[in-house]
Design a protein around this motif. Structure first.
Motif, PDB file in Angstrom:
ATOM      1  N   ALA A   1     -14.626   4.116  -5.943  1.00  0.00           N
ATOM      2  CA  ALA A   1     -13.624   3.123  -5.560  1.00  0.00           C
ATOM      3  C   ALA A   1     -13.450   3.129  -4.043  1.00  0.00           C
ATOM      4  CB  ALA A   1     -12.297   3.431  -6.246  1.00  0.00           C
ATOM      5  N   LEU A   2     -13.153   1.979  -3.490  1.00  0.00           N
ATOM      6  CA  LEU A   2     -12.921   1.851  -2.052  1.00  0.00           C
ATOM      7  C   LEU A   2     -11.474   1.412  -1.848  1.00  0.00           C
ATOM      8  CD1 LEU A   2     -16.247   0.076  -1.008  1.00  0.00           C
ATOM      9  CD2 LEU A   2     -15.700   2.516  -0.886  1.00  0.00           C
ATOM     10  N   ASP A   3     -10.589   2.378  -1.894  1.00  0.00           N
ATOM     11  CA  ASP A   3      -9.154   2.127  -1.802  1.00  0.00           C
ATOM     12  C   ASP A   3      -8.614   2.881  -0.595  1.00  0.00           C
ATOM     13  OD1 ASP A   3      -6.413   1.897  -2.081  1.00  0.00           O
ATOM     14  OD2 ASP A   3      -6.439   2.110  -4.257  1.00  0.00           O
ATOM     15  N   GLY A   4      -8.323   2.151   0.474  1.00  0.00           N
ATOM     16  CA  GLY A   4      -7.872   2.786   1.700  1.00  0.00           C
ATOM     17  C   GLY A   4      -6.562   3.534   1.543  1.00  0.00           C
ATOM     18  N   VAL A   5      -5.663   2.988   0.738  1.00  0.00           N
ATOM     19  CA  VAL A   5      -4.368   3.648   0.538  1.00  0.00           C
ATOM     20  C   VAL A   5      -4.559   4.977  -0.189  1.00  0.00           C
ATOM     21  CG1 VAL A   5      -2.107   3.450  -0.549  1.00  0.00           C
ATOM     22  CG2 VAL A   5      -3.143   1.458   0.550  1.00  0.00           C
ATOM     23  N   ARG A   6      -5.398   4.965  -1.222  1.00  0.00           N
ATOM     24  CA  ARG A   6      -5.662   6.202  -1.958  1.00  0.00           C
ATOM     25  C   ARG A   6      -6.363   7.235  -1.075  1.00  0.00           C
ATOM     26  NH1 ARG A   6      -3.989   8.291  -6.520  1.00  0.00           N
ATOM     27  NH2 ARG A   6      -6.067   8.830  -7.269  1.00  0.00           N
ATOM     28  N   VAL A   7      -7.262   6.764  -0.231  1.00  0.00           N
ATOM     29  CA  VAL A   7      -7.941   7.681   0.686  1.00  0.00           C
ATOM     30  C   VAL A   7      -6.938   8.320   1.639  1.00  0.00           C
ATOM     31  CG1 VAL A   7      -9.590   7.823   2.589  1.00  0.00           C
ATOM     32  CG2 VAL A   7     -10.178   6.532   0.535  1.00  0.00           C
ATOM     33  N   ALA A   8      -5.998   7.523   2.128  1.00  0.00           N
ATOM     34  CA  ALA A   8      -4.988   8.057   3.048  1.00  0.00           C
ATOM     35  C   ALA A   8      -4.107   9.099   2.358  1.00  0.00           C
ATOM     36  CB  ALA A   8      -4.134   6.918   3.599  1.00  0.00           C
ATOM     37  N   TRP A   9      -3.672   8.793   1.132  1.00  0.00           N
ATOM     38  CA  TRP A   9      -2.848   9.757   0.399  1.00  0.00           C
ATOM     39  C   TRP A   9      -3.641  11.013   0.057  1.00  0.00           C
ATOM     40  CZ3 TRP A   9       2.096   9.987   0.444  1.00  0.00           C
ATOM     41  CH2 TRP A   9       2.873   8.834   0.526  1.00  0.00           C
ATOM     42  N   GLY A  10      -4.899  10.822  -0.292  1.00  0.00           N
ATOM     43  CA  GLY A  10      -5.738  11.977  -0.587  1.00  0.00           C
ATOM     44  C   GLY A  10      -5.953  12.853   0.635  1.00  0.00           C
ATOM     45  N   ALA A  11      -6.149  12.218   1.790  1.00  0.00           N
ATOM     46  CA  ALA A  11      -6.309  12.984   3.025  1.00  0.00           C
ATOM     47  C   ALA A  11      -5.048  13.789   3.328  1.00  0.00           C
ATOM     48  CB  ALA A  11      -6.631  12.043   4.183  1.00  0.00           C
ATOM     49  N   LEU A  12      -3.894  13.190   3.071  1.00  0.00           N
ATOM     50  CA  LEU A  12      -2.638  13.916   3.274  1.00  0.00           C
ATOM     51  C   LEU A  12      -2.535  15.100   2.319  1.00  0.00           C
ATOM     52  CD1 LEU A  12       0.131  14.039   4.694  1.00  0.00           C
ATOM     53  CD2 LEU A  12       1.021  12.565   2.869  1.00  0.00           C
ATOM     54  N   ALA A  13      -2.964  14.898   1.071  1.00  0.00           N
ATOM     55  CA  ALA A  13      -2.902  15.971   0.075  1.00  0.00           C
ATOM     56  C   ALA A  13      -3.850  17.115   0.406  1.00  0.00           C
ATOM     57  CB  ALA A  13      -3.229  15.412  -1.314  1.00  0.00           C
ATOM     58  N   ILE A  14      -4.877  16.840   1.189  1.00  0.00           N
ATOM     59  CA  ILE A  14      -5.830  17.882   1.580  1.00  0.00           C
ATOM     60  C   ILE A  14      -5.469  18.486   2.929  1.00  0.00           C
ATOM     61  CG2 ILE A  14      -8.243  18.329   2.183  1.00  0.00           C
ATOM     62  CD1 ILE A  14      -9.003  16.119   0.175  1.00  0.00           C
ATOM     63  N   ALA A  15      -5.095  17.629   3.884  1.00  0.00           N
ATOM     64  CA  ALA A  15      -4.851  18.110   5.247  1.00  0.00           C
ATOM     65  C   ALA A  15      -3.542  18.885   5.366  1.00  0.00           C
ATOM     66  CB  ALA A  15      -4.846  16.930   6.217  1.00  0.00           C
ATOM     67  N   LEU A  16      -2.492  18.409   4.708  1.00  0.00           N
ATOM     68  CA  LEU A  16      -1.193  19.072   4.847  1.00  0.00           C
ATOM     69  C   LEU A  16      -1.231  20.525   4.367  1.00  0.00           C
ATOM     70  CD1 LEU A  16       1.708  18.740   5.763  1.00  0.00           C
ATOM     71  CD2 LEU A  16       2.294  17.896   3.476  1.00  0.00           C
ATOM     72  N   PRO A  17      -1.794  20.817   3.185  1.00  0.00           N
ATOM     73  CA  PRO A  17      -1.923  22.234   2.799  1.00  0.00           C
ATOM     74  C   PRO A  17      -2.763  23.039   3.779  1.00  0.00           C
ATOM     75  CG  PRO A  17      -2.240  20.812   0.894  1.00  0.00           C
ATOM     76  CD  PRO A  17      -2.227  19.922   2.094  1.00  0.00           C
ATOM     77  N   ALA A  18      -3.781  22.396   4.357  1.00  0.00           N
ATOM     78  CA  ALA A  18      -4.631  23.110   5.314  1.00  0.00           C
ATOM     79  C   ALA A  18      -3.846  23.485   6.564  1.00  0.00           C
ATOM     80  CB  ALA A  18      -5.837  22.243   5.678  1.00  0.00           C
ATOM     81  N   TYR A  19      -3.073  22.545   7.090  1.00  0.00           N
ATOM     82  CA  TYR A  19      -2.283  22.831   8.288  1.00  0.00           C
ATOM     83  C   TYR A  19      -1.219  23.897   8.012  1.00  0.00           C
ATOM     84  CZ  TYR A  19      -4.331  18.699  10.512  1.00  0.00           C
ATOM     85  OH  TYR A  19      -5.201  17.789  11.063  1.00  0.00           O
ATOM     86  N   ILE A  20      -0.542  23.773   6.886  1.00  0.00           N
ATOM     87  CA  ILE A  20       0.485  24.765   6.544  1.00  0.00           C
ATOM     88  C   ILE A  20      -0.143  26.141   6.391  1.00  0.00           C
ATOM     89  CG2 ILE A  20       2.159  25.468   4.792  1.00  0.00           C
ATOM     90  CD1 ILE A  20       2.664  22.521   4.223  1.00  0.00           C
ATOM     91  N   SER A  21      -1.295  26.179   5.736  1.00  0.00           N
ATOM     92  CA  SER A  21      -1.981  27.454   5.544  1.00  0.00           C
ATOM     93  C   SER A  21      -2.430  28.051   6.871  1.00  0.00           C
ATOM     94  CB  SER A  21      -3.189  27.252   4.627  1.00  0.00           C
ATOM     95  OG  SER A  21      -3.939  28.434   4.522  1.00  0.00           O
ATOM     96  N   GLY A  22      -2.956  27.204   7.757  1.00  0.00           N
ATOM     97  CA  GLY A  22      -3.397  27.702   9.049  1.00  0.00           C
ATOM     98  C   GLY A  22      -2.277  28.346   9.837  1.00  0.00           C
TER      99      GLY A  22
END
Length: 218
Positions: free
Chosen positions: A51-72
């Motif tokens: 699927a090519l859904d920009g909104v879903r990609v943005a939310w998915g990036a947040l779901a991946i990046a935010l835990p990474a930043y908090i963990s770092g």
């Protein structure tokens, strides 16, 4: 005529030190912010593909990046509170390397599913988010081995810091992919297997040192 001169011991040592510094010194934590975000976007794109859904990609990036930043950020005080040693440079580099691992596994699964669908098989019958769980399990393995060697050699005290990124990543993934209870239970089981294998690997690696020197070096 140019005459080649052999390097002295001091010159060779200095050159080796410079090379080692370039290879093993972690970059400043702030330099890892954009690369982590870039990999989060890539992995989110693979997560929602085909699927090519920009909104879903943005939310998915947040779901991946935010835990990474908090963990770092949070790995350092957590490891030190439990008697270990950690630095922000190393912590953010470890997060970045972990995302590379997750992305590599995710990419391999997407390529395999795409190739499989070319020959008439059901298109993407396998849920790609399960590959992300497998990737986070590999992240737990890497973090457990590295932190046991560099932060705290006691597994019980290493586990909280080692599992921080995988656990936060699982929470973000569960919210994004709307996991049920059974999905979470399976993910925890995968994490347990990876952690136990990391412990086994570390114990096996310590045996030659114990036999030769009577100490494991950790």
């Amino acid at each position: 005529m140019h005459v080649l001169r052999a390097k002295t011991v001091a010159e060779s040592h200095a050159e080796t030190t410079r090379m080692a510094r370039r290879l093993f010194v972690s970059p400043p934590a702030q330099r890892m912010v954009l690369p982590i975000l870039a990999f989060a976007l890539m992995e989110s794109f693979l997560l929602v593909y085909p699927a090519l859904d920009g909104v879903r990609v943005a939310w998915g990036a947040l779901a991946i990046a935010l835990p990474a930043y908090i963990s770092g950020y949070a790995t350092v005080p957590l490891a030190e509170r439990l008697g270990g040693r950690m630095y922000f440079r190393r912590s953010f580099l470890l997060v970045f390397v972990s995302l590379i691992m997750v992305g590599a596994i995710e990419l391999a699964v997407v390529v395999a599913l795409t190739s499989y669908s070319i020959f008439g098989a059901p298109t993407y019958a396998f849920r790609i988010d399960r590959a992300v769980v497998l990737g986070y399990g590999a992240v737990l393995w890497i973090r457990a081995v590295i932190l046991t060697a560099t932060s705290n050699s006691k597994y019980v005290r290493t586990l909280p810091a080692a599992s921080l990124h995988p656990v936060l990543g699982l929470i973000g993934l569960a919210i994004f992919a709307r996991y049920g209870v059974w999905d979470v239970v399976m993910a925890v089981a995968v994490y347990a297997l990876f952690f136990l294998s990391a412990v086994a690997y570390t114990e096996i690696a310590k045996r030659p040192l114990l036999r030769s020197f009577g100490a494991d070096g950790l």
